[in-house]
Design an enzyme around this catalytic site. Structure first.
Site, mmCIF file in Angstrom:
data_model
loop_
_atom_site.group_PDB
_atom_site.id
_atom_site.type_symbol
_atom_site.label_atom_id
_atom_site.label_comp_id
_atom_site.label_asym_id
_atom_site.label_seq_id
_atom_site.Cartn_x
_atom_site.Cartn_y
_atom_site.Cartn_z
ATOM 1 N N ASP A 55 -3.646 4.469 -1.935
ATOM 2 C CA ASP A 55 -4.351 5.030 -0.674
ATOM 3 C C ASP A 55 -4.136 6.499 -0.696
ATOM 4 O O ASP A 55 -3.693 6.991 0.013
ATOM 5 C CB ASP A 55 -4.002 4.336 0.578
ATOM 6 N N ASP A 113 -13.444 15.071 -3.050
ATOM 7 C CA ASP A 113 -13.752 16.735 -3.588
ATOM 8 C C ASP A 113 -15.136 16.309 -4.484
ATOM 9 O O ASP A 113 -15.646 15.352 -4.388
ATOM 10 C CB ASP A 113 -12.656 16.708 -4.574
ATOM 11 N N LYS A 133 -7.310 8.364 -0.793
ATOM 12 C CA LYS A 133 -8.653 8.851 -0.243
ATOM 13 C C LYS A 133 -9.152 10.216 -0.794
ATOM 14 O O LYS A 133 -9.279 11.176 -0.084
ATOM 15 C CB LYS A 133 -8.328 9.020 1.542
ATOM 16 N N THR A 180 -9.784 5.053 11.121
ATOM 17 C CA THR A 180 -9.992 3.798 12.255
ATOM 18 C C THR A 180 -9.228 4.707 13.324
ATOM 19 O O THR A 180 -9.127 4.153 14.517
ATOM 20 C CB THR A 180 -8.982 2.720 12.055
ATOM 21 N N LYS A 215 0.723 -1.132 -0.015
ATOM 22 C CA LYS A 215 -0.134 0.040 0.056
ATOM 23 C C LYS A 215 0.739 1.391 0.011
ATOM 24 O O LYS A 215 1.803 1.294 0.761
ATOM 25 C CB LYS A 215 -0.816 -0.063 1.203
ATOM 26 N N ARG A 230 3.185 -0.682 10.716
ATOM 27 C CA ARG A 230 4.239 -0.591 11.657
ATOM 28 C C ARG A 230 4.548 -1.928 12.181
ATOM 29 O O ARG A 230 5.611 -2.118 12.383
ATOM 30 C CB ARG A 230 4.174 0.535 12.554
#
Length: 232
Positions: free
Chosen positions: A61, A66, A63, A116, A33, A207
């Site tokens: 990713d 608009d 997001k 999240t 990603k 991570r």
């Protein structure tokens, strides 16, 4: 050995590190990603760098959020890079999501329901009334109605969303943390095994893999645990 349904979040400080992490995890996972920071810093070059010679799936990713015309143009611009998945915000509404779907017909458009990192209190403060699960389900139904082929939701909501939208929609869950891991800035989390058991199709893990001393070994360990759940 099949790759596990994991998208490793390559939130790297530079292009070389992102490409190295991608090469280390590629034998074990289905997807890598690329997020907003890396894409804005390096642009389209980052996609080729992390895809490498293996042709691993790239999840872009960004997001997008608009007006429909702007999102259509943005989706069209990145579609030429052939990402497997591109994210838009479900809160952008039906016309915006539909514009993305129509502008990138060979890419899976994934609608992000509620980040999240947001707790129940955070959602209340920004005007999202009622339990977060209800808001996520509403956004999910709207997004699927607009043509989104995938949804991004936290592991806490994945079972309810699956019940709402049925089996044909890909559910992507960030906020996945192996048992014992630091939750960091994630508020609504679950273990990989629990997320898969609840119906997730693709787990976003960053991570706990890339922050380890050996990202390849960390990815292999989590992948093995997920394969055990899928085969049981």
């Amino acid at each position: 050995m099949t790759s596990a349904p994991i998208a490793v979040a390559l939130d790297a400080p530079d292009l070389e590190t992102a490409a190295r992490w991608a090469a280390l995890v590629t034998p074990h996972v289905s997807t890598v990603k690329v997020g907003l920071e890396l894409y804005l810093r390096y642009g389209p070059d980052v996609i080729a760098s992390v895809r490498g010679a293996t042709g691993i799936q790239v999840f872009l990713d960004l997001k997008l959020h608009d007006i429909p015309n702007t999102v259509a143009g943005a989706a069209r611009a990145v579609a030429r890079l052939k990402p497997a998945i591109l994210t838009v915000h479900a809160a952008g509404g039906r016309a915006m999501i539909q514009a993305a779907v129509e502008s990138a017909p060979n890419t899976v458009i994934a609608a992000v329901t509620a980040l999240t990192s947001l707790s129940e209190a955070d959602l209340e403060r920004i005007g999202v009334r009622g339990p977060s699960g209800d808001a996520v389900r509403r956004l999910a139904v709207e997004a699927v109605g607009a043509g989104a082929q995938a949804l991004v939701c936290s592991p806490r909501e994945v079972a309810a969303v699956r019940a709402e939208v049925g089996p044909g929609i890909t559910l992507i869950t960030p906020g996945v943390r192996p048992a014992g891991s630091d939750t960091q800035d994630q508020a609504r989390v679950a273990t990989p095994e629990q997320a898969i058991a609840d119906g997730a199709d693709l787990l976003v893990i960053g991570r706990p893999i890339t922050g380890s001393a050996d990202p390849g070994a960390a990815a292999a360990g989590i992948a093995a645990a997920i394969r055990r759940v899928l085969s049981s």
